[in-house]
Design a protein around this motif. Structure first.
Motif, PDB file in Angstrom:
ATOM      1  N   TRP B 547       0.850  -1.147  -0.018  1.00 33.86           N
ATOM      2  CA  TRP B 547      -0.048   0.073  -0.062  1.00 33.86           C
ATOM      3  C   TRP B 547       0.711   1.228  -0.008  1.00 33.86           C
ATOM      4  CZ3 TRP B 547      -0.842   3.743   4.082  1.00 33.86           C
ATOM      5  CH2 TRP B 547      -1.973   4.618   3.661  1.00 33.86           C
ATOM      6  N   MET B 548       2.087   1.505   0.981  1.00 32.20           N
ATOM      7  CA  MET B 548       2.894   2.417   0.849  1.00 32.20           C
ATOM      8  C   MET B 548       3.708   2.581  -0.433  1.00 32.20           C
ATOM      9  SD  MET B 548       4.208   2.449   4.672  1.00 32.20           S
ATOM     10  CE  MET B 548       5.827   2.135   4.283  1.00 32.20           C
ATOM     11  N   GLN B 549       4.133   1.642  -0.809  1.00 31.68           N
ATOM     12  CA  GLN B 549       5.035   1.531  -2.159  1.00 31.68           C
ATOM     13  C   GLN B 549       4.216   1.932  -3.255  1.00 31.68           C
ATOM     14  OE1 GLN B 549       7.766   1.619  -3.348  1.00 31.68           O
ATOM     15  NE2 GLN B 549       8.544  -0.520  -3.729  1.00 31.68           N
ATOM     16  N   ASN B 550       2.687   1.696  -3.348  1.00 27.15           N
ATOM     17  CA  ASN B 550       1.805   2.205  -4.278  1.00 27.15           C
ATOM     18  C   ASN B 550       1.561   3.598  -4.034  1.00 27.15           C
ATOM     19  OD1 ASN B 550       0.460   1.358  -6.543  1.00 27.15           O
ATOM     20  ND2 ASN B 550      -1.322   0.748  -5.711  1.00 27.15           N
ATOM     21  N   ARG B 551       1.302   4.047  -2.848  1.00 23.25           N
ATOM     22  CA  ARG B 551       1.023   5.438  -2.663  1.00 23.25           C
ATOM     23  C   ARG B 551       2.327   6.471  -3.113  1.00 23.25           C
ATOM     24  NH1 ARG B 551      -3.129   7.361   0.868  1.00 23.25           N
ATOM     25  NH2 ARG B 551      -2.146   9.286   0.757  1.00 23.25           N
ATOM     26  N   ILE B 552       3.675   5.918  -2.805  1.00 26.86           N
ATOM     27  CA  ILE B 552       4.584   6.651  -3.066  1.00 26.86           C
ATOM     28  C   ILE B 552       4.818   6.851  -4.558  1.00 26.86           C
ATOM     29  CG2 ILE B 552       6.894   7.048  -3.067  1.00 26.86           C
ATOM     30  CD1 ILE B 552       6.725   5.522  -0.339  1.00 26.86           C
ATOM     31  N   THR B 553       4.812   5.302  -5.439  1.00 30.12           N
ATOM     32  CA  THR B 553       5.264   5.391  -6.875  1.00 30.12           C
ATOM     33  C   THR B 553       4.155   5.331  -7.776  1.00 30.12           C
ATOM     34  OG1 THR B 553       5.067   3.103  -6.613  1.00 30.12           O
ATOM     35  CG2 THR B 553       7.371   4.049  -5.968  1.00 30.12           C
ATOM     36  N   ARG B 554       2.957   5.155  -7.345  1.00 33.76           N
ATOM     37  CA  ARG B 554       1.642   4.923  -8.014  1.00 33.76           C
ATOM     38  C   ARG B 554       1.824   3.971  -9.181  1.00 33.76           C
ATOM     39  NH1 ARG B 554      -0.027  11.194  -8.345  1.00 33.76           N
ATOM     40  NH2 ARG B 554      -0.005  11.610  -5.798  1.00 33.76           N
ATOM     41  N   GLU B 557      -1.262   2.587 -10.825  1.00 40.62           N
ATOM     42  CA  GLU B 557      -2.463   3.411 -11.073  1.00 40.62           C
ATOM     43  C   GLU B 557      -2.882   3.209 -12.400  1.00 40.62           C
ATOM     44  OE1 GLU B 557      -1.282   7.620 -11.584  1.00 40.62           O
ATOM     45  OE2 GLU B 557      -2.506   7.925  -9.770  1.00 40.62           O
TER      46      GLU B 557
END
Lengths: 300, 561
Positions: B547-554, B557
């Motif tokens: 979740w964090m990695q996805n938030r930071i790097t998208r 998306e």
């Protein structure tokens, strides 16, 4: 990092030629690559030595990967492995492995391509949640699933049945394959489909006649992964099957150096036999591997 | 998890019928998953309790017979309870009353192998099992008697519920033979019958249907109740009140949160059925063989070894270890994180570096290098792990031989008394060898799709090699590399085979990562609850990371567009 080198095509180069063109640069590159390749291949050469030496004598402190004395006894012992009742275990297990892996591949391709097509081309309630769920399922630790899977297969009457393993393996392979295939399908231009619809083609025709043929690299990689999942797995096969005649080959390979015995010679020979089909597939499909695996991700 | 909203529907008294049916089906699905998972679990616990009871019962019959044989001789075999299918007595001075040649051979040899009875052992047999194959089968499955008990029990077959018990005949304080008893014990009726679940599924359909009459936000409460009531009622017959309470609470929350979404999927099925035809086969497989097992696994985490509900007990044991526990959860987690970070760093840097070299347009032998470097990926990883284990062997291992040639002292890598560092390095080396080809192939694919013009532009701007890599290559590798890194982290975090097969956690379980600790709890301690709790913690950590990695790097998306 010196390896971050890139040589632009010569046509566009101005007259000034870089020093990288000297033979020394090329020799250095080959020296590095040769060294890395040697390190990579060395363990496998040692396996070959252990397998080809008589008994376990290949397990010697020598660095030389060439066996001192060549013997095929270990291979013969592995191939003729039989149960006390006289069943030819190697043959049975090879057949089990082949049938289960091929069935898993067929089922895996069917399930993954259809799902990936829908995720790529249609917008429907549950699409995002479904894609997310596939991704998150990769994070489920296998230990957590063992007991429940056992109970479910028992309830479905699929315990001790090859078909049970096929279904489990295919679902294990699905999430990765669906994401990979969906990425690939996304890169196929929609114009083709639109003109096909104009010509009166059905949705299924488009999937079968246009999308699939255009995605062969990605489908090939899906096939490879499904096949590998089934061919290499041994913990579930060992847990869900009772009789040695129902085991797949990896169970036997592992048993040669498992908790009870240390027969490195037989283990090495069996490892080579088990690895050959996968290596052959890798060689055959390696071009697709490079294209099929990444084109989806690169698009974004 | 959010579900894409379907077309807006006004719920309440005038909702369309198909929307009501969607709500009803969604409620039934949630009840099916929650109650079904817990039901499966109680069945499992029941079966284990039953098995224990049977072992005591069947063992007692064998023990009783052994004592009677000791006082009255082998003839005592004639008086056994009616449910005994077959009984065998082997005594040193006995006579073979029935004269079954195969049986006596097998038995005598089997006992002789254990070195406890002389070659003239006699055999007495009675009962139904008299074919030699069955006899052979029976002796194959016979077990040694545990030291702390007077008998051992083995289940012979699932189909006819036959158990065999072995007990020793002790005469005048000395070993004088063995008694084998085969008994059939029928399975008891389940404490919660399947019909109960079916009835409650029907109830959830009715309640779910009724919930669609409730408009607005109250509908969520109605959904929760439509699921919680049937789930709780399913386990009314169970003695344990926690089995009514907890599944009820979980389904109340789950129902309130998820039913609207699931119902919108069902409505979608009605609106565009052809779309769902493509997803349904894969989805059914995933639900039955991945998500339901996961739900059951989560449920198991709240049960003790004996099948009693312990709430957060297992988690407490892990997260709040006693001061003497070493390595404890926090040590293992640190090792796991160190293991994952170092591995992924090595995989990515090696993979990218090699891909950049292999991508040179004029490189000769490119195809050969590429094929040879992919090989580690093609070898099954349990084989790789075992090969490296042999290479790290102190006496014959290639690693020490190499050190020898280089004039460095040999290292005890993974043997008894080896250090944490050497074991960890052995694991790390193995997994690096195993993992770099994947990153290399991903990078190679991404490099091929970088337009050449970008490099030309960089050249014109006078960029150096490093600058070109940093400003052109790296940013364009990112979209392919980041999903690969996320996958790599998840795979490495749970890389069971390498740790288990190479270092095996040595020394003193210090190199264990979380997944091998979970396996230890599962296989060695036989504590499924504890193993499940470990697994659940692993899952939560990975989910947080993703979740964090996805938030930071998208990273994902674009995938949802």
């Amino acid at each position: 990092m010196n390896t971050g080198d890139y040589e632009a095509p010569a046509v566009t180069k101005p007259a000034k030629i870089k020093s990288g063109k000297s033979p020394w640069g090329s020799i250095a590159t080959h020296a590095v690559l040769g060294f890395v390749t040697l390190v990579t291949m060395y363990p496998l050469l040692i396996v070959l030595r252990i397998a080809l030496s008589p008994g376990d004598s290949g397990m010697s402190p020598s660095l030389n990967p060439i066996p001192r004395e060549i013997s095929f006894d270990n291979f013969v012992a592995v191939v003729t492995n039989s149960s006390p009742q006289g069943d030819w275990l190697f043959g049975r297990q090879l057949l089990n492995s082949a049938v289960i892996s091929i069935a898993t591949t067929v089922l895996g391709i069917f399930l993954a391509t259809t799902a990936a097509y829908a995720f790529s081309r249609f917008r429907f309630p549950g699409r995002k949640a479904g894609l997310m769920a596939f991704l998150v399922s990769q994070m489920f630790p296998g230990v957590l699933m063992m007991v429940p899977l056992y109970l479910i297969l028992e309830a479905l009457g699929l315990l001790n049945a090859s078909f049970g393993l096929v279904v489990v393996y295919a679902t294990i392979a699905i999430p990765f394959c669906v994401w990979m295939l969906k990425g690939y399908f996304d890169t196929i231009p929609k114009d083709l489909e639109e003109s096909a619809i104009m010509d009166g083609a059905s949705q299924f025709t488009i999937f079968w006649r246009i999308i699939l043929p255009l995605s062969m690299p990605a489908v090939a990689v899906t096939a490879l992964f499904s096949f590998m999942t089934a061919w290499n797995e041994f913990v579930l096969a060992f847990t869900f099957m009772e009789e040695p005649t129902a085991f797949t080959l990896p169970v036997t390979v592992y048993s040669y150096v498992g908790e009870q015995s240390v027969e490195w010679g037989k283990f090495a020979a069996a490892s080579i036999i088990v690895s050959i089909p996968i290596m052959a597939l890798f060689f055959a499909l390696q071009k697709n591997l490079v294209g099929g695996l990444t084109s989806g991700g690169v698009k974004g | 998890m959010s579900v894409d909203a379907g077309p807006a529907i006004q719920f309440g008294p005038r909702a369309p019928l198909y929307a009501r049916i969607s709500d009803a089906l969604a409620a039934a699905l949630v009840v099916g998953i929650v109650a079904g998972s817990v039901l499966g679990l109680t069945r499992y616990n029941d079966a284990r309790d039953h098995r224990r009871a049977v072992e005591t019962q069947v063992g007692a019959i064998a023990d009783d017979l052994a004592q009677r044989v000791a006082s009255a001789g082998p003839g005592a075999v004639e008086q056994v309870p009616d449910n005994v299918a077959a009984a065998y007595v082997v005594t040193s001075g006995g006579v073979d009353d029935f004269g079954i040649a195969v049986g006596s051979d097998v038995a005598a040899q089997n006992v002789r192998d254990k070195g406890v009875v002389n070659a003239d052992a006699g055999i007495v047999k009675q009962g139904l099992l008299n074919r030699s194959a069955e006899l052979q089968d029976y002796f194959d499955k016979k077990q040694e008697i545990p030291k702390d008990r007077r008998y051992s029990v083995v289940k012979l077959s699932d189909t006819d519920n036959a158990f065999s018990a072995t007990a020793q005949v002790v005469k005048d304080g000395k070993y004088d033979g063995m008694v084998h008893v085969v008994t059939r014990v029928p399975n008891p009726a389940p404490s919660t019958p399947t019909s109960q679940l079916l009835l409650m599924l029907l109830l959830s359909v009715i309640l779910g249907f009724a919930a669609s009459y409730v408009p607005g936000i109250k509908r969520r409460v109605a959904h929760g109740l439509a699921v919680a009531i049937p789930t709780g009622l399913t386990f009314m017959a169970q003695a344990d009140a926690a089995l009514v309470l907890w599944p009820g609470v979980v389904s109340l929350v789950l129902g309130g949160v998820a039913i609207s979404g699931i119902a919108s999927v069902f409505r979608g099925v009605r609106e565009q059925p052809r779309t769902y035809v493509y997803v349904v086969p894969a989805m059914i497989g995933m639900i039955v063989l991945v998500f339901v097992p996961f739900a059951m696994g989560v449920a198991i985490a709240f049960f003790s070894k004996d099948g009693d509900f312990t709430g957060l007990g297992n988690f407490q044991e892990i997260l709040n270890p006693s001061a003497t526990t070493h390595p404890n959860f926090y040590w293992t987690t640190s090792v796991t994180i160190l293991w994952t970070v170092l591995n992924v760093l090595l995989h990515v840097s090696l993979g990218v570096a090699l891909a950049l070299v292999l991508n040179r347009p004029k490189l000769r032998l490119k195809a050969m290098y590429r094929v040879l470097l992919i090989i580690p990926w093609a070898v099954p990883n349990y084989i790789t792990a075992l090969i490296w284990k042999s290479m790290f062997n102190q006496q014959y291992g290639a690693v020490n031989s190499l050190l020898d040639v280089l004039g460095i002292d040999q290292v005890n890598w993974i043997g008894p008394g080896s250090s944490f560092a050497s074991n960890f390095i052995a694991d790390l080396t193995t997994n690096t060898w195993l993992g770099f080809p994947f990153m290399m192939v991903v990078t190679l694919g991404a490099l091929q799709s970088i337009p050449k013009e970008l490099y030309e532009a960089a050249d014109i701007d006078g960029a150096g090699r490093w600058q070109r890599f940093r400003t052109v290559t790296l940013p364009l590798l990112k979209p392919a590399l980041i999903p690969a890194i996320i996958l790599g982290v998840v795979w490495t975090f749970n890389m069971f085979n390498v740790i288990y097969l190479v270092s095996g956690g040595a020394p003193e379980n210090e190199t264990n990562i979380l997944i091998t600790e979970a396996y230890y709890a599962f296989k060695v301690l036989n504590r499924f609850g504890l193993a499940a709790a470990y697994s659940l913690l692993i899952f939560v950590m990975l989910l947080l990371y993703g979740w964090m990695q996805n938030r930071i790097t998208r990273a994902t998306e674009g995938a949802f567009e």
